[in-house]
Design a protein around this motif. Sequence first.
Motif, short mmCIF file in Angstrom:
data_model
loop_
_atom_site.label_atom_id
_atom_site.label_comp_id
_atom_site.label_asym_id
_atom_site.label_seq_id
_atom_site.Cartn_x
_atom_site.Cartn_y
_atom_site.Cartn_z
N UNK A 38 12.50 58.50 51.49
CA UNK A 38 13.29 57.47 50.80
C UNK A 38 14.73 57.95 50.59
N UNK A 39 14.87 59.19 50.11
CA UNK A 39 16.21 59.73 49.86
C UNK A 39 17.02 59.81 51.14
N UNK A 40 16.39 60.32 52.21
CA UNK A 40 17.11 60.50 53.47
C UNK A 40 17.55 59.15 54.04
N UNK A 41 16.68 58.17 53.96
CA UNK A 41 17.05 56.84 54.46
C UNK A 41 18.26 56.31 53.70
N UNK A 42 18.23 56.51 52.37
CA UNK A 42 19.35 56.00 51.57
C UNK A 42 20.64 56.77 51.87
N UNK A 43 20.53 58.08 52.05
CA UNK A 43 21.73 58.87 52.34
C UNK A 43 22.40 58.40 53.62
N UNK A 44 21.58 58.03 54.59
CA UNK A 44 22.18 57.55 55.84
C UNK A 44 22.71 56.13 55.71
N UNK A 45 21.94 55.23 55.06
CA UNK A 45 22.28 53.81 55.15
C UNK A 45 23.29 53.38 54.09
N UNK A 46 23.36 54.07 52.98
CA UNK A 46 24.33 53.65 51.96
C UNK A 46 25.76 53.81 52.48
N UNK A 47 26.58 52.78 52.40
CA UNK A 47 27.94 52.87 52.98
C UNK A 47 28.84 53.88 52.27
N UNK A 48 28.53 54.22 51.03
CA UNK A 48 29.37 55.21 50.33
C UNK A 48 29.06 56.64 50.75
N UNK A 49 27.82 56.90 51.12
CA UNK A 49 27.48 58.26 51.57
C UNK A 49 27.54 58.33 53.09
N UNK A 50 26.78 57.47 53.75
CA UNK A 50 26.82 57.33 55.21
C UNK A 50 26.69 58.68 55.93
N UNK A 51 25.65 59.44 55.58
CA UNK A 51 25.44 60.72 56.27
C UNK A 51 24.81 60.43 57.63
N UNK A 52 25.64 60.30 58.65
CA UNK A 52 25.12 59.90 59.95
C UNK A 52 24.91 61.09 60.90
N UNK A 53 25.12 62.29 60.39
CA UNK A 53 25.07 63.44 61.30
C UNK A 53 24.22 64.54 60.67
N UNK A 54 23.05 64.78 61.23
CA UNK A 54 22.19 65.89 60.79
C UNK A 54 22.56 67.08 61.66
N UNK A 55 23.35 68.01 61.12
CA UNK A 55 23.84 69.08 62.00
C UNK A 55 23.03 70.35 61.93
N UNK A 56 22.11 70.43 61.00
CA UNK A 56 21.25 71.62 60.99
C UNK A 56 19.96 71.29 60.27
N UNK A 57 18.85 71.68 60.86
CA UNK A 57 17.55 71.50 60.21
C UNK A 57 16.81 72.82 60.37
#
Lengths: 153, 186
Positions: A38-57
Amino acid sequence: MTNEALQNLISSWIPELEFTEEKSQFLNITVQPEQLHQLMTQLKSNPDTNFDYLYCLSGVDWGKELGVVYHLESTTHRHQIVVKVKTEDRENPTFDTVCNIWYTAEFHEREVFDFFGIQFNNHPNLKRLFLTEEWDGFPLRKDYVDEINMVIK
Amino acid sequence: MGVNNTSEIPADFPGKVIPGGNGANILVTSLDDIINWGRANSLWSLYFGTSCCAIEMMQTGAARHDYSRFGFEVARPSPRQADLIIIAGTIVNKMAPVLRRLYDQMAEPKYVIAMGACAISGGPFFYNSYSVVKGADHVIPVDVYVPGCPPRPEALLEGMLMLQAKIKTESMKNKVFPIDGFDEGL
């Protein structure tokens, strides 16, 4: 967004998140496994955060817990964040996959599964990546034993 | 004009040159000496850089240190054309069969230099690991070990010159194949 602004925004979504900075430049969020997806989905989709790049896992073995650390960046806002998820279940550690949010996670999660034995729910192709299929054990765990190749401490 | 037509004999030529007139000299030497002299001065190495030592190996081949001065003329991408492997880097369990196959594909005579701590003993960093081979001499027989992490180009050149000195002591009569009696130490 600054780290404080990110913290204020994200803590309004899910109340029981744990925020630390650990003397690093990143804001660290520790999330319960049930709320990870749920958190990850929101981090990506919320326009204020918009984390569209997972650069390290990365998979991590803290000795007691096993976990995964996600480094995220937004290519529009240029802010970064670290998300950690942990479990004490060493027999059968399981988290939700994020590869339907960031497609690159598919390979990274296979690597984490390969070396740490962490399962990912709903992963399309969770099998060993670098090691052979018949490999026994997970070599990057702290309690991995290999009497032939490794010095026992 | 500018061309020196007087014949000069290389200082390290193993034998005697008797001037026979009309430029047709007579050479007196032994086959062992002349063959070893030739082999030692035309060692072509195989590209085999598996980690950071390869950067120093490239530098050894580049203009400033230039190993072709000593007859290591060029590096070859194919084992069929190479006389020498410089193992420049860590060997892991997945790479070991590849290294062995490349070595087996090389034509005799063939030589091996283990360059750097990883190729000698598994290395200072990753030796305590499930994946690292503790020294290339568990896979193929090594002639010269060059210690360092990584060794400087001067050190690698010294090792290569030592290999040349070793080749010059060989004899066809007592030739031993390096793989005979090779102990992998497993």
